[in-house]
Design a protein around this motif. Sequence first.
Motif, mmCIF file in Angstrom:
data_model
loop_
_atom_site.group_PDB
_atom_site.id
_atom_site.type_symbol
_atom_site.label_atom_id
_atom_site.label_comp_id
_atom_site.label_asym_id
_atom_site.label_seq_id
_atom_site.Cartn_x
_atom_site.Cartn_y
_atom_site.Cartn_z
ATOM 1 N N SER A 128 1.045 -1.253 -0.045
ATOM 2 C CA SER A 128 0.197 -0.134 -0.045
ATOM 3 C C SER A 128 1.114 1.208 -0.013
ATOM 4 C CB SER A 128 -0.946 0.014 1.249
ATOM 5 O OG SER A 128 -1.879 1.058 1.427
ATOM 6 N N ILE A 129 1.477 1.566 -1.179
ATOM 7 C CA ILE A 129 2.527 2.592 -1.485
ATOM 8 C C ILE A 129 1.954 3.181 -2.822
ATOM 9 C CG2 ILE A 129 4.434 1.595 -0.144
ATOM 10 C CD1 ILE A 129 5.496 0.455 -2.628
ATOM 11 N N GLU A 130 2.814 4.246 -2.806
ATOM 12 C CA GLU A 130 2.422 5.050 -4.489
ATOM 13 C C GLU A 130 2.659 3.991 -5.431
ATOM 14 O OE1 GLU A 130 4.254 9.191 -6.740
ATOM 15 O OE2 GLU A 130 5.103 8.508 -4.760
ATOM 16 N N ALA A 131 1.888 4.044 -6.529
ATOM 17 C CA ALA A 131 1.718 3.484 -7.645
ATOM 18 C C ALA A 131 1.428 2.021 -7.127
ATOM 19 C CB ALA A 131 3.096 3.300 -8.436
ATOM 20 N N SER A 132 0.713 1.477 -6.241
ATOM 21 C CA SER A 132 0.418 0.227 -5.495
ATOM 22 C C SER A 132 -0.244 -0.514 -6.448
ATOM 23 C CB SER A 132 -0.032 0.302 -4.062
ATOM 24 O OG SER A 132 -1.416 1.030 -4.116
ATOM 25 N N ASP A 133 -1.224 0.204 -7.231
ATOM 26 C CA ASP A 133 -2.139 -0.902 -8.015
ATOM 27 C C ASP A 133 -1.396 -1.832 -9.473
ATOM 28 O OD1 ASP A 133 -4.401 0.017 -6.897
ATOM 29 O OD2 ASP A 133 -4.982 1.389 -8.530
ATOM 30 N N GLN A 134 -0.288 -0.842 -9.880
ATOM 31 C CA GLN A 134 0.569 -1.709 -10.817
ATOM 32 C C GLN A 134 1.326 -2.565 -10.111
ATOM 33 O OE1 GLN A 134 -0.164 1.697 -10.780
ATOM 34 N NE2 GLN A 134 -0.207 2.560 -12.629
ATOM 35 N N ILE A 135 2.039 -1.947 -8.917
ATOM 36 C CA ILE A 135 2.904 -2.808 -8.220
ATOM 37 C C ILE A 135 2.378 -4.270 -7.685
ATOM 38 C CG2 ILE A 135 4.288 -2.865 -6.296
ATOM 39 C CD1 ILE A 135 4.720 0.040 -6.422
ATOM 40 N N ASN A 136 1.102 -4.338 -7.122
ATOM 41 C CA ASN A 136 0.448 -5.339 -6.714
ATOM 42 C C ASN A 136 0.348 -6.224 -7.788
ATOM 43 O OD1 ASN A 136 0.686 -4.925 -3.678
ATOM 44 N ND2 ASN A 136 -1.125 -3.233 -4.000
ATOM 45 N N LYS A 137 0.029 -5.846 -9.195
ATOM 46 C CA LYS A 137 -0.363 -6.734 -10.163
ATOM 47 C C LYS A 137 0.817 -7.526 -10.389
ATOM 48 C CE LYS A 137 -4.102 -3.889 -12.211
ATOM 49 N NZ LYS A 137 -4.298 -3.036 -13.439
ATOM 50 N N MET A 138 2.091 -6.529 -10.573
ATOM 51 C CA MET A 138 3.349 -7.414 -10.873
ATOM 52 C C MET A 138 3.754 -8.403 -9.501
ATOM 53 S SD MET A 138 4.461 -6.589 -13.676
ATOM 54 C CE MET A 138 5.935 -7.435 -13.281
ATOM 55 N N MET A 139 3.241 -7.903 -8.321
ATOM 56 C CA MET A 139 3.683 -8.983 -7.245
ATOM 57 C C MET A 139 2.901 -10.171 -7.305
ATOM 58 S SD MET A 139 5.903 -7.529 -5.535
ATOM 59 C CE MET A 139 5.981 -8.761 -4.157
ATOM 60 N N LYS A 140 1.336 -10.114 -7.750
ATOM 61 C CA LYS A 140 0.837 -11.539 -8.222
ATOM 62 C C LYS A 140 1.388 -12.219 -9.040
ATOM 63 C CE LYS A 140 -4.074 -12.723 -9.050
ATOM 64 N NZ LYS A 140 -5.271 -12.140 -9.301
ATOM 65 N N ILE A 141 1.877 -11.562 -10.224
ATOM 66 C CA ILE A 141 2.880 -12.550 -10.908
ATOM 67 C C ILE A 141 3.827 -13.109 -10.535
ATOM 68 C CG2 ILE A 141 4.050 -12.405 -13.194
ATOM 69 C CD1 ILE A 141 2.199 -10.068 -14.431
ATOM 70 N N THR A 142 4.699 -12.394 -9.682
ATOM 71 C CA THR A 142 5.784 -12.988 -8.876
ATOM 72 C C THR A 142 5.625 -14.088 -7.906
ATOM 73 O OG1 THR A 142 6.950 -10.432 -8.974
ATOM 74 C CG2 THR A 142 7.663 -11.988 -7.253
ATOM 75 N N GLN A 143 4.318 -13.685 -7.278
ATOM 76 C CA GLN A 143 3.854 -14.886 -6.347
ATOM 77 C C GLN A 143 3.571 -16.243 -7.198
ATOM 78 O OE1 GLN A 143 0.383 -13.911 -3.757
ATOM 79 N NE2 GLN A 143 0.002 -16.293 -3.616
ATOM 80 N N HIS A 144 2.945 -16.028 -8.405
ATOM 81 C CA HIS A 144 2.813 -17.096 -9.127
ATOM 82 C C HIS A 144 4.351 -17.900 -9.490
ATOM 83 C CE1 HIS A 144 1.332 -19.620 -12.565
ATOM 84 N NE2 HIS A 144 2.431 -19.198 -13.446
ATOM 85 N N PHE A 145 5.245 -17.321 -9.694
ATOM 86 C CA PHE A 145 6.443 -18.074 -10.121
ATOM 87 C C PHE A 145 6.930 -18.647 -8.761
ATOM 88 C CE2 PHE A 145 7.014 -14.663 -13.350
ATOM 89 C CZ PHE A 145 6.753 -15.887 -14.436
ATOM 90 N N ILE A 146 6.983 -17.863 -7.838
ATOM 91 C CA ILE A 146 7.353 -18.552 -6.368
ATOM 92 C C ILE A 146 6.740 -19.858 -5.780
ATOM 93 C CG2 ILE A 146 7.788 -18.067 -4.142
ATOM 94 C CD1 ILE A 146 8.408 -14.895 -4.765
ATOM 95 N N ASP A 147 5.434 -19.785 -6.063
ATOM 96 C CA ASP A 147 4.571 -20.665 -5.527
ATOM 97 C C ASP A 147 4.561 -21.753 -6.518
ATOM 98 O OD1 ASP A 147 3.946 -19.072 -3.305
ATOM 99 O OD2 ASP A 147 1.935 -18.432 -3.849
ATOM 100 N N GLY A 148 5.024 -21.622 -7.739
ATOM 101 C CA GLY A 148 4.963 -22.667 -8.560
ATOM 102 C C GLY A 148 6.036 -23.489 -8.490
ATOM 103 N N TRP A 149 7.298 -23.077 -7.726
ATOM 104 C CA TRP A 149 8.307 -23.781 -7.468
ATOM 105 C C TRP A 149 8.257 -24.917 -6.184
ATOM 106 C CZ3 TRP A 149 11.178 -18.555 -6.949
ATOM 107 C CH2 TRP A 149 11.419 -18.087 -8.200
#
Length: 205
Positions: A128-149
């Motif tokens: 919950s910071i500046e530009a958080s909408d775009q950041i959280n979308k990218m974090m969702k993709i990042t989580q997809h990779f991490i949780d896929g390992w």
Amino acid sequence: MNRFILMADIVSSHEKDGKALMSDFQVLVQWTNKIYGDSIESPLTITLGDEFQGIVSSASKGLDIILAMEEYILEEEFDFKLRYVLNEGEVETPINKDKAYEMLGPGLTEARKMLNEMKKENGRFLLSIEASDQINKMMKITQHFIDGWHPKDRSTVSGFLQGHDYKAMAKIESKDESTLWRRRKSLAIDEYILCKEVIHHLIDG
């Protein structure tokens, strides 16, 4: 005064020994405070057994710490996952350089509310910071990779993230180079690293 508040709790674990789980969690928090001491204004402090909170110096450093903790969990093959909130909000009490749980303010209240609300969803990262909408979308993709390992992938992923190329990993794992080249591709190591770069770009502007 607005600060960057970092909170996290254990969201899932297959560790059957509760004492071992808490011990690993403590090791993770201690390691983070030691390695990122210069980026932490109030040390990450375990508050409820399976939860910590702290104050970090910036949004960018908060991201570094979150992903470093995820990568350390892989490296040490800890059997749990964390759910994180990084919230820019007001802290009314003085910054405690020794422990974070005695500080008060709406920013801390907001962060705890966000962490509790995340229990209703599958996401493990909320910034919950500046530009958080775009950041959280990218974090969702990042989580997809991490949780896929998968657990069997942890040491290989960790080796690549520590900078070893496929040739070095082939020697470490006593396998042929073509196998490790394919493993790097299938594990989406480069895509994960790219996500980190894009998120930093969004945060740093």
